[in-house]
Structures are given as C-alpha cells and as structure tokens.
Design a protein around this motif. Structure first.
Motif, PDB file in Angstrom:
ATOM      1  N   SER A 308       0.857  -1.196   0.000  1.00 25.09           N
ATOM      2  CA  SER A 308       0.000   0.000   0.000  1.00 25.09           C
ATOM      3  C   SER A 308       0.888   1.239   0.000  1.00 25.09           C
ATOM      4  O   SER A 308       1.571   1.533   1.002  1.00 25.09           O
ATOM      5  CB  SER A 308      -0.914   0.006   1.222  1.00 25.09           C
ATOM      6  OG  SER A 308      -1.592   1.253   1.316  1.00 25.09           O
ATOM      7  N   LYS A 311      -0.201   3.654   2.762  1.00 19.64           N
ATOM      8  CA  LYS A 311       0.241   3.336   4.123  1.00 19.64           C
ATOM      9  C   LYS A 311       1.707   3.704   4.337  1.00 19.64           C
ATOM     10  O   LYS A 311       2.080   4.291   5.366  1.00 19.64           O
ATOM     11  CB  LYS A 311       0.032   1.849   4.380  1.00 19.64           C
ATOM     12  CG  LYS A 311       0.392   1.422   5.792  1.00 19.64           C
ATOM     13  CD  LYS A 311       0.109  -0.062   5.992  1.00 19.64           C
ATOM     14  CE  LYS A 311       0.476  -0.498   7.420  1.00 19.64           C
ATOM     15  NZ  LYS A 311       0.227  -1.946   7.629  1.00 19.64           N
ATOM     16  N   ASP A 337      -6.654   6.465  -0.133  1.00 18.60           N
ATOM     17  CA  ASP A 337      -6.440   5.026   0.082  1.00 18.60           C
ATOM     18  C   ASP A 337      -7.143   4.215  -1.004  1.00 18.60           C
ATOM     19  O   ASP A 337      -8.140   4.676  -1.564  1.00 18.60           O
ATOM     20  CB  ASP A 337      -6.983   4.628   1.469  1.00 18.60           C
ATOM     21  CG  ASP A 337      -6.082   5.116   2.595  1.00 18.60           C
ATOM     22  OD1 ASP A 337      -4.851   4.954   2.455  1.00 18.60           O
ATOM     23  OD2 ASP A 337      -6.608   5.670   3.582  1.00 18.60           O
TER      24      ASP A 337
END
Length: 456
Positions: A308, A311, A337
């Motif tokens: 990700s 992240k 996200d």
C-alpha cells in the motif's frame, strides 16, 4: 502503457486508399468522357451516312426520289430510332413518320449534310426523347427534317455511369479492407517494437524480441535494436561493475583507518573530525552501492510484492512530523487510500524519506511542506512540494544526477546523492519522475504504475 492502436498506420493506409480511389475515379471519369465522345461521334457518322444517301437521291431525281426514300425509311424508323419529315411549300406533309414540325425548330438553307446539327426534344413514341438532326429548306421551299434518337447513346452512358458507380463502391470497399489489413500487418510489427521499447523504458535492458527475424526492413530494424541493446547492456554492466568495485575497495580501507584512528592517542577533536569525515565518505560509498543495486534491479519484478503506497507514505509523513514541527514548518499530508502498487516496501520508504528529508533540510521557518497521493486513471500520482528556496533553473536538468548540487547549497550538509537514489528507486518500480514548474519552492511528482488487476 496505453498506446493509440494503429492510428498513424491506419491514417496512412486510408490516405493511400483514398489516393488510389481518387486516381481510379479520375481514370474512370476520363474513360467515361472518351466513351461519351465516341458515342456522339458514331451518332454523327450514322446521321451523316443517312443524309449522304438522301442527298444522292435528291441530286438525281429531286423531290420525287427524296419523298419515296423517306417513305421507305420511315417504315424501319421505329427500329433505327430515326425521324423523317418532308413538307411541301404549303406546309403539308409529303413523307415521314411524324405529323408536324417540332416546336422551336427552324429549317436552314444549305446542302443535305450533317453540318451544324441541332439537338431537340420530341415526344414521338409516347416518351419525350432527345434527338440530334438536320433541318433544311430545299430549293423550291420544301422543309426537310432528318434526325436520329439519342436514346441509345443516353442509355449506354447511363449504363456506364451505373457501372462506374458500382465499381467505385466495390473499389472503396476493397481499398478500405486492404488498408485495414495493411494497417493490422504493420501494427503487429510495430507493436513488437513498442513492447520491447516499454520493457527497456521500464529498465529491463535484457528484454529481446522473440522469434526469428524477417528478411525485410522491420527485421533489419529489430536486428539493429538488439545490437544497440547488447551494446548498452554491456556498457551499463561495465559501469556498474566499476562503481561497485570502487565502492567496495575503498570502503574497506576507510573502515580500517577509522578503526585505527579510534585506538590512537592524540588530539580528541582532531581524531573526531577525521573520523567524521571518514564516516561521511563511507556513507557516500554506501549510497553509491544502493544506487547501483537499485539500477541493476530495474525492469525486473524480483523482490516486488503488492504494498500500500498510501500506508507507506503515511508512515514516513508521521515519522518526519516532529522534525518539521521543530523547524516551525507548515506540514501536512492528503493521502487517498489504498493506492496499491507492486514494490519493495523498504525502497519506497527510503525514496520518500530522501524527498521529505531534503524538503525539511532546505526549508526555513514558516515554509510549508505538503504530501499528496491520489489515484489516477492509469497511475497513482504522488506529489511532494514545499515553499522553500527551490532548485535554480540552471540546475533542474541535472537535479537527479549523482553529486549534482546547486552552487548556493555547497555549505549545506550532503553529497548530492539523495535525488539520484530517488530516481534509481523510482526506475526500479517503473515510476516516472517529473519536476513541476512552480512559482516558489520545489515540487516533484511521481506517478506509480497501478497494481495489476490479476494481483489485486
């Protein structure tokens, strides 16, 4: 990478097809005009021959012979499409297959021949038809009309036009199909080269086109590209080996020197200064090795896993937040996200750390640093910008080169390897770097390939 599918080759094929169609239609138009001229010439020839026979009879036996001949020929007129009319001085019909003189037609004096023929319309068979003929007033005041129907000629020309139209439709259809097939053939060959170019652009210098080379221009081009890639690969490997060798060979003795310095008795400040310089030099070699390692792995998927990007970016942003607050900087991140990519978590974190650390290092109190990440149509777009002093315009082209530093930044700690490592890591992941043109500060955009659908 999305590419327009054969637009250029299709335009070229359609252009050539259109040119061929124009030439073909031009040739058919010329042929049509030649056919029309020939049919008109034959009309004149037949009319001339008919008039020549009547003129000979008139010269021999005058009106009596002419009247008999016209009566005889009137019997066959429906098959030949001829019109005959001979009137007396008082306007009474003496011979022929029509009852009255056509409206608007005036006989002229002269010999019985086909000079100065006239064209007129007449409803002699229940349907208006065009005729070409000769109207003469013979000696003694006898009006005479001999004409030939233009229906056979017009029918032949109409059939020719229909044939040309049908041929044009077929020709257009065949040209479009041929153009499309030619475009497909060319695009298949070009797509092979484009796929190879995409792989090389992603950093895979070992990529090659499969299959045998065709004995044509495309085959020769493929061979030249392979030879060029072989040469580039050889030079790149030689350059990488040289950098690695220098870094390894010099880092080891420097570490030994540092170890001996720490065991020496002497001026502590001098020893500490020398040790600090040696540690800085070792860090340079470590950075060079990291850059070489990232560049060597470019284009390969080994070691890359779904991660990700959102992240990782959030973690790095939070890591540097206290340092930004300590310098009284405006610091924030707007992250979308999940923005998944195929990558190496540690390398991506190192890329982000280098960029954020650079921004904090060069910004002054009151400046702003912003991180943003959003999902685009084909790629995830990461932007790191600040309102600091920025990069001088003359140094922008070399900003990602090793040891590249602006003259004004010579007093700031660093060696000019941070952005070089950023570029190497971005290339390793197939990401694209772009320095944006901003009024104040420095802004860099990194577009990351989305995680493949089959790995989502």
């Amino acid at each position: 990478m999305r590419r327009p599918r054969g637009k250029a080759s299709l335009r070229l094929a359609l252009g050539l097809s259109a040119l061929l169609i124009v030439f073909s239609l031009g040739a058919m138009a010329l042929q049509y005009r030649a056919t029309a001229a020939e049919l008109e010439r034959r009309e004149r020839v037949l009319l001339t021959a008919d008039l020549a026979g009547l003129a000979a009879l008139y010269d021999q036996r005058r009106i009596i012979a002419l009247r008999q001949a016209m009566e005889f020929r009137s019997v066959a007129a429906p098959e030949t499409g001829m019109l005959y009319l001979l009137e007396g001085k008082d306007g009474a019909k003496l011979a022929g297959n029509i009852e009255a003189w056509p409206d608007g037609l005036t006989p002229t004096t002269g010999p019985i021949d086909a000079t100065e023929p006239v064209t007129f319309m007449l409803d002699a068979t229940g349907t208006p038809q065009a005729y070409i003929g000769v109207a003469r007033e013979l000696r003694g005041g006898f009006p005479m009309l001999v004409a030939r129907s233009r229906a056979p000629t017009e029918d032949a020309l109409a059939a020719t036009r229909a044939q040309i139209f049908a041929t044009a439709i077929v020709l257009i259809g065949l040209s479009l199909v041929a153009g499309w097939l030619a475009s497909r053939f060319v695009m298949r060959r070009i797509d092979r080269l484009n796929k190879l170019a995409d792989q090389v652009a992603a950093g895979d210098l070992s990529a090659r086109l499969p299959g045998p080379r065709a004995d044509d221009e495309f085959g020769a081009l493929e061979r030249h590209i392979h030879t060029m890639l072989d040469r580039i690969g050889h030079l790149t490997r030689a350059h990488g080996r040289l950098s690695d060798t220098i870094a390894h060979e010099l880092r080891t003795p420097l570490n030994r020197i540092q170890g001996k310095l720490e065991r020496l008795d002497g001026d502590p400040e001098a020893v500490a200064a020398v040790s600090s310089e040696i540690r800085g030099t070792v860090r340079i070699f470590d950075s060079l090795l990291e850059i070489s390692s990232a560049e060597a792995a470019s284009g390969g998927g080994t070691g890359l896993v779904p991660v990700s990007l959102s992240k990782i970016t959030r973690e790095v942003a939070e890591l540097y937040e206290p340092l930004a607050e300590e310098k009284a900087l405006e610091y924030g991140a707007v992250l979308q996200d999940p923005c998944m990519v195929l990558g190496d978590r540690n390398l991506i974190a190192q890329l982000l750390s280098n960029l954020v650390d650079n921004a904090i290092k060069f910004c002054r109190e009151g400046d702003a640093i912003t991180l943003s990440l959003e999902e685009g149509a084909d790629r995830h777009v990461l932007n790191i910008s600040d309102t600091g002093p920025g990069v001088p315009e003359e140094a922008r082209e070399a900003v990602f080169e090793r040891f590249a530093r602006a003259e004004r930044d010579r007093e700031v700690a660093g060696h000019g390897l941070g952005l070089a490592l950023v570029r190497a890591i971005a290339t390793r992941h197939g990401a694209k770097l772009r320095v944006l043109d901003v009024k104040k500060g420095f802004s860099i955009e990194i577009s990351w390939p989305k995680l493949p659908a089959d790995m989502g």
